[in-house]
Design a protein around this motif. Structure first.
Motif, short mmCIF file in Angstrom:
data_model
loop_
_atom_site.label_atom_id
_atom_site.label_comp_id
_atom_site.label_asym_id
_atom_site.label_seq_id
_atom_site.Cartn_x
_atom_site.Cartn_y
_atom_site.Cartn_z
N LEU A 162 1.56 6.76 -3.63
CA LEU A 162 1.74 5.95 -4.84
C LEU A 162 0.46 5.99 -5.67
O LEU A 162 -0.64 5.91 -5.11
N LEU A 188 -10.42 13.98 4.84
CA LEU A 188 -9.34 14.75 4.20
C LEU A 188 -8.35 13.78 3.59
O LEU A 188 -8.03 12.75 4.19
N ILE B 240 14.72 -2.35 -5.87
CA ILE B 240 14.19 -2.75 -4.57
C ILE B 240 14.62 -1.68 -3.56
O ILE B 240 15.80 -1.58 -3.23
C1 B12 Z 1 10.79 9.46 0.72
C2 B12 Z 1 10.16 8.61 -0.37
C3 B12 Z 1 10.15 7.22 -0.18
C4 B12 Z 1 10.59 6.57 1.10
C5 B12 Z 1 9.44 6.65 2.11
C6 B12 Z 1 9.88 6.68 3.54
C7 B12 Z 1 8.81 6.99 4.49
N1 B12 Z 1 8.97 6.51 5.69
O1 B12 Z 1 7.82 7.65 4.21
C8 B12 Z 1 10.89 5.10 0.61
C9 B12 Z 1 12.31 5.00 0.16
C10 B12 Z 1 10.63 4.00 1.61
C11 B12 Z 1 10.02 5.01 -0.62
C12 B12 Z 1 9.64 3.80 -1.16
C13 B12 Z 1 8.97 3.69 -2.38
N2 B12 Z 1 8.66 4.70 -3.20
CO1 B12 Z 1 8.82 6.57 -2.69
N3 B12 Z 1 9.11 8.39 -2.49
C14 B12 Z 1 9.62 9.19 -1.54
C15 B12 Z 1 9.65 10.68 -1.98
C16 B12 Z 1 11.01 11.02 -2.52
C17 B12 Z 1 9.30 11.72 -0.96
C18 B12 Z 1 8.02 11.51 -0.16
C19 B12 Z 1 8.04 12.37 1.06
O2 B12 Z 1 8.27 11.89 2.16
N4 B12 Z 1 7.88 13.68 0.90
C20 B12 Z 1 7.94 14.64 1.97
C21 B12 Z 1 6.58 14.84 2.62
C22 B12 Z 1 6.69 15.89 3.69
O3 B12 Z 1 5.68 15.26 1.64
P1 B12 Z 1 4.31 14.50 1.31
O4 B12 Z 1 4.46 13.07 1.61
O5 B12 Z 1 3.86 14.86 -0.03
O6 B12 Z 1 3.28 15.06 2.39
C23 B12 Z 1 2.79 16.39 2.41
C24 B12 Z 1 1.51 16.59 1.60
O7 B12 Z 1 1.39 15.70 0.52
C25 B12 Z 1 0.40 16.49 2.59
N5 B12 Z 1 -0.13 15.18 2.98
C26 B12 Z 1 0.43 13.96 2.93
N6 B12 Z 1 -0.36 13.03 3.45
C27 B12 Z 1 -1.48 13.64 3.85
C28 B12 Z 1 -2.63 13.15 4.45
C29 B12 Z 1 -3.66 14.03 4.77
C30 B12 Z 1 -4.87 13.51 5.43
C31 B12 Z 1 -3.53 15.39 4.45
C32 B12 Z 1 -4.63 16.30 4.78
C33 B12 Z 1 -2.38 15.89 3.85
C34 B12 Z 1 -1.36 15.02 3.55
O8 B12 Z 1 0.99 17.08 3.71
C35 B12 Z 1 2.34 16.63 3.84
C36 B12 Z 1 3.15 17.59 4.63
O9 B12 Z 1 3.27 18.86 4.04
C37 B12 Z 1 8.57 10.65 -3.14
C38 B12 Z 1 8.74 11.70 -4.23
C39 B12 Z 1 8.17 13.01 -3.84
N7 B12 Z 1 8.87 14.05 -4.20
O10 B12 Z 1 7.11 13.12 -3.22
C40 B12 Z 1 8.77 9.24 -3.68
C41 B12 Z 1 7.66 8.50 -4.47
C42 B12 Z 1 6.33 8.86 -3.85
N8 B12 Z 1 7.96 7.07 -4.30
C43 B12 Z 1 7.75 6.42 -5.36
C44 B12 Z 1 7.95 5.01 -5.52
C45 B12 Z 1 7.76 4.44 -6.90
C46 B12 Z 1 8.34 4.23 -4.43
C47 B12 Z 1 8.56 2.70 -4.47
C48 B12 Z 1 7.51 1.88 -5.20
C49 B12 Z 1 9.95 2.51 -5.08
C50 B12 Z 1 10.48 1.11 -5.16
N9 B12 Z 1 10.52 0.54 -6.32
O11 B12 Z 1 10.91 0.57 -4.18
C51 B12 Z 1 8.59 2.36 -2.95
C52 B12 Z 1 7.20 1.95 -2.48
C53 B12 Z 1 7.13 1.48 -1.09
C54 B12 Z 1 5.70 1.26 -0.66
N10 B12 Z 1 5.23 0.03 -0.61
O12 B12 Z 1 4.99 2.21 -0.39
C55 B12 Z 1 7.22 7.28 -6.47
C56 B12 Z 1 5.70 7.09 -6.59
C57 B12 Z 1 5.15 7.41 -7.92
C58 B12 Z 1 4.16 6.45 -8.43
N11 B12 Z 1 4.52 5.88 -9.54
O13 B12 Z 1 3.14 6.21 -7.88
C59 B12 Z 1 7.70 8.70 -6.03
C60 B12 Z 1 6.86 9.83 -6.61
C61 B12 Z 1 9.16 8.86 -6.49
C62 B12 Z 1 9.55 8.27 -7.80
N12 B12 Z 1 9.62 9.02 -8.86
O14 B12 Z 1 9.84 7.11 -7.87
N13 B12 Z 1 9.75 6.24 -1.09
#
Ligand code: B12
Lengths: 235, 521
Positions: A162, A188, B240
């Motif tokens: 976020l 990292l 929510i």
């Molecule tokens: C799934 C998801 C959720 C799930 C999360 C479930 C869970 N257990 O994680 C749920 C439904 C709960 C959720 C909730 C919310 N979400 Co959300 N979510 C997503 C979504 C669609 C995908 C994230 C994900 O899991 N991707 C898959 C993984 C594999 O990828 P990744 O996380 O990027 O990780 C990779 C790399 O980034 C990296 N990486 C990640 N972490 C780390 C750490 C280190 C150390 C390193 C080296 C690498 C690394 O490696 C990973 C593996 O390859 C994103 C959109 C998106 N396309 O990213 C929105 C998104 C992040 N969410 C968003 C929002 C707004 C929310 C909410 C506020 C929505 C709401 N009103 O309820 C809530 C917030 C909850 C909270 N308090 O955090 C926005 C955030 C944008 C912003 N404005 O900041 C996004 C972009 C979507 C959107 N357009 O609304 N969400």
């Protein structure tokens, strides 16, 4: 379990190592534990078991994951097998003073509950032989500090998805600086809304766009560090 | 009456000036929200639906669902008859359904400050809103970059100027240039000031939800309380999300309670990345979605009986080869059809869909994936379609060109949902009689009377000859959309607002901002 009742003891060293590569690929945890013990019993150094059998096996897994041949749930099993092998080797490696693979604490920062990506990173890091302590979600700076005290990690990993929680990573880094311990660790950061510029701006060592890059970066920075520690020791 | 019709000289007017003015007008025409006239597409029969319902009840009773970090929520559930063990709530079979059917309204009106733009959520209605949440914005000229408050205002203005979006949405992009603890004020204000369509409130902390309610009260002034009920009118709908699997967390519950108690609408959505957050099968994801959504919706009714609520489903899948979220795939479309039917059986409004894609740019992948989510969302009978316009890159980016392309499609879908006009005019028998065999219809009376609104014309599709397209610079759809959003922003005129109300809003914001130092944590 392997499909037949293969006795790993009956294999010569080369065949056993090849078999271990296959078993890691297939995610066979018990077979890996057994094979690690066999090699040690045959007088292999822990370091050779690690590099020739385990790390090499996981390199192949990583390659096929990258190429889209292996699926995430398969890599999860491979990583678990690797982790089991490492659990046997780790204390022995420490005793023999072999170069450390590295220990990492990783958590999602305060206010954020996204953990899928962070868990994938933890899995891949374990797969590469790192010891990973997963702090879960919603971690305030105190949690990081406590974990640092308790686990003495080499690497601190922070995840945020976020834009409202990303800035908290800076709070953690600034606290490390205040305490004068920032340079003791590799920091990292990752999460989809981050980018390289952000990571630089908050003073992290690297931004990693995905789990594979996280592993590569961690290995590279660990090597640099151990190099620099040795260099320092020699100077 | 346009000014061109009342010329000083006493001439008849009309002619070129009047028509050009009318046809070029990009001003915010009001197109009412949709009242669907075509049947709903069902994919599951009674047996299938009740199987999923049974399974969802089993999940709630046997596995239970966490209400995290909110002791009040646990007390509310205990009071309602659930078996609460630490933070895990085991809900007896049928309890959620009973609470929902007894209290949750089947439809509600979300009032806009311009009453002509109020919308009805639920029943035969469909309301389109722009994408929500992206931290980045994308356009052809500047590429991908973090969103700013200027981008946020631009998307509010574009939404206002688009007839096919009935709702202003919420976080149309994240204004990363503003401090985290105050940006919600500027976001809510932008919706209030630069649009007069209904909008969504802040959910990232309970006090930010309370600020939203306070600003709504200022905006609506004397209209805030409905004299018929003595309660505030519903003027905000807020998002929510469940933290699947099977968790509602304190942040979201805190915002939910603020809104429900102020009679504002909550949109409860299990946002599921199947594979990671739910089983990999359609039936499994649907079961989990239903269980979580029922628990959330029932909870709103325990907090504030008859508070307006929408049951949501956000279904996406995950690449099992990389872990990346995927969009516009067929399985989530199936979840949407099933969830829409299940929500109807609970008699509550339903949210799903959006112009989803994982593509980074407004290309063919973006168009196909979006179409393959929007069409099923519409056919499923979805009442509120958030993310109708702008979504790119799995929600990480809001695209200017993508927005225009999606909005254009939304217009098409709206026409489709309006069904077939079977009135006398629609039957067009007079035209067929008048023209008869062997001639053409272009000049007949019926065509003359109907041509302007006969076919839904795209504002950005190119249907011209190859040579004309060539002469005009061989532009593709995204390039044409680029010109379109620029024109829309140029022509934008803000809706009027009472200066005293505006001052009061600005004053409230100034006081709230002064009360605490800027903070990014
Ligand atoms: C799934 C998801 C959720 C799930 C999360 C479930 C869970 N257990 O994680 C749920 C439904 C709960 C959720 C909730 C919310 N979400 Co959300 N979510 C997503 C979504 C669609 C995908 C994230 C994900 O899991 N991707 C898959 C993984 C594999 O990828 P990744 O996380 O990027 O990780 C990779 C790399 O980034 C990296 N990486 C990640 N972490 C780390 C750490 C280190 C150390 C390193 C080296 C690498 C690394 O490696 C990973 C593996 O390859 C994103 C959109 C998106 N396309 O990213 C929105 C998104 C992040 N969410 C968003 C929002 C707004 C929310 C909410 C506020 C929505 C709401 N009103 O309820 C809530 C917030 C909850 C909270 N308090 O955090 C926005 C955030 C944008 C912003 N404005 O900041 C996004 C972009 C979507 C959107 N357009 O609304 N969400």
């Amino acid at each position: 379990m392997a499909d037949d009742d293969l006795d790993l003891n009956s294999l010569n060293d080369d065949d056993l190592v090849s078999q271990m590569h296959d078993d890691l690929y297939d995610g066979l945890k018990e077979e890996i534990e057994q094979a690690v013990n066999i090699l040690l019993a045959r007088g292999w150094t822990p370091y050779d078991v690690l590099t020739q059998a385990l790390v090499e096996g996981m390199r192949i897994v990583g390659e096929d994951f990258r190429d889209g041949i292996l699926f995430v749930p398969e890599v999860l099993l491979s990583a678990n097998a690797m982790k089991a092998g490492m659990a046997i080797l780790r204390p022995l490696l420490a005793e023999t003073g072999a170069p450390k693979v590295g220990k990492m604490i990783i958590g999602t920062v305060k206010g954020d509950i996204h953990d899928i990506g962070k868990n994938l990173v933890a899995m891949m890091m374990e797969g590469a032989g790192f010891e990973v302590i997963n702090l879960g979600i919603n971690n305030a700076v105190d949690n990081f500090l406590k974990a640092i005290d308790e686990h003495q990690p080499d690497i601190i990993g922070m995840s945020a998805l976020l834009t409202t929680t990303m800035p908290y990573m800076k709070v953690v880094i600034d606290t490390l600086k205040e305490k004068g311990i920032r340079s003791d660790f590799i920091v990292l950061v990752g999460g989809a809304p981050l980018n390289e510029a952000f990571a630089n701006a908050i003073g992290a060592d690297a931004y990693c766009r995905d789990a594979a890059v996280a592993v590569e970066t961690a290995k590279r920075l660990m090597a640099d560090r151990q190099g620099s520690v040795q260099a320092r020791a020699q100077a | 009456m346009s000014d061109a019709e009342t010329l000083q000289s006493g001439r008849r007017g009309h002619g070129r000036a009047a028509k050009r003015a009318a046809r070029m007008a990009h001003a915010a025409a009001t197109v009412p929200f949709i009242t669907r006239q075509i049947p709903i597409y069902e994919v599951l029969n009674e047996e299938g639906l009740s199987l999923i319902e049974q399974n969802a009840e089993t999940v709630l009773e046997e596995v239970g669902i966490d209400f995290k970090g909110d002791p009040e929520a646990l007390a509310i559930w205990r009071e309602a008859g659930a078996d609460v063990r630490e933070e895990r709530v085991h809900i007896p079979r049928g309890l959620c359904r009973r609470i929902i059917r007894e209290h949750a309204p089947a439809t509600y009106t979300q009032h806009a400050r311009n009453p002509a733009r109020s919308v009805v959520m639920g029943g035969k209605h469909t309301v389109f809103a722009p994408a929500y949440g992206p931290p980045f914005v994308h356009d052809l000229d500047r590429g991908r970059r973090y969103g700013t408050i200027e981008d946020f205002r631009n998307f509010v203005k574009l939404t206002y100027a688009t007839p096919w979006l009935h709702h202003s949405g919420g976080t149309v992009c994240e204004p990363v240039d503003l401090p985290v603890n105050k940006r919600h004020l500027d976001m809510v204000y932008a919706h209030m000031r630069y649009s007069d369509k209904p909008f969504m409130g802040s959910v990232t902390a309970p006090e930010r939800a309370a600020d939203t309610v306070a600003m709504a009260e200022i905006l609506f002034g004397a209209d805030w309380i409905d004299p018929a009920t003595g309660k505030p009118r519903t003027v905000v709908t807020s998002l929510i999300n469940a933290n699947s699997p099977l968790t509602w967390d304190a942040t979201m519950l805190g915002a939910l309670k603020v809104y429900a108690r102020a009679n504002q609408a909550n949109l409860l959505t299990p946002f599921i990345l199947a594979g990671a957050m739910a089983p990999v099968t359609v039936a499994g994801s649907t079961t989990l979605t239903l269980a979580e959504a029922m628990a959330g919706v029932a909870f709103t009714q325990l907090v504030a009986p008859s508070a307006p609520v929408i049951l949501g489903s956000f279904a996406s899948s995950m690449s099992m080869k990389s872990g990346a979220p995927t969009f516009g795939t067929p399985e989530p479309a199936m979840v949407m059809y099933a969830m829409a039917a299940l929500a109807r059986r609970l008699n509550v409004p339903f949210r799903a869909g959006g112009a989803f894609t994982a593509s980074k740019i407004p290309d063919a992948q973006a168009a196909y994936e979006s179409a393959l989510t929007m069409l099923p969302a519409c056919l499923a009978g979805t009442n509120f379609i958030l993310h109708t316009a702008g979504w790119l890159e799995g929600g990480l980016a809001m695209g200017y060109e993508k927005f225009v392309m999606d909005a254009d499609q939304a217009g098409m879908l709206q026409t489709m949902l309006n069904g077939i006009d079977l009135s006398e005019n629609g039957q067009a028998m007079d035209a067929i009689r008048e023209v008869g065999p062997g001639k053409h219809f272009l000049g007949c009376g019926h065509t003359q009377a109907n041509f302007e609104s006969a076919f839904h014309g795209s504002a950005i599709a190119d249907n011209n000859s190859f040579e004309q397209w060539d002469a005009e610079g061989r532009l593709d759809q995204a390039q044409r959309a680029n010109a379109q959003w620029k024109r829309m922003l140029q022509d934008y005129e803000p809706p009027p607002i009472d200066p005293a109300t505006d001052d009061a809003l600005l004053d409230f914001m100034a006081r709230r901002k002064a009360a605490t130092p800027d903070s990014n944590v």
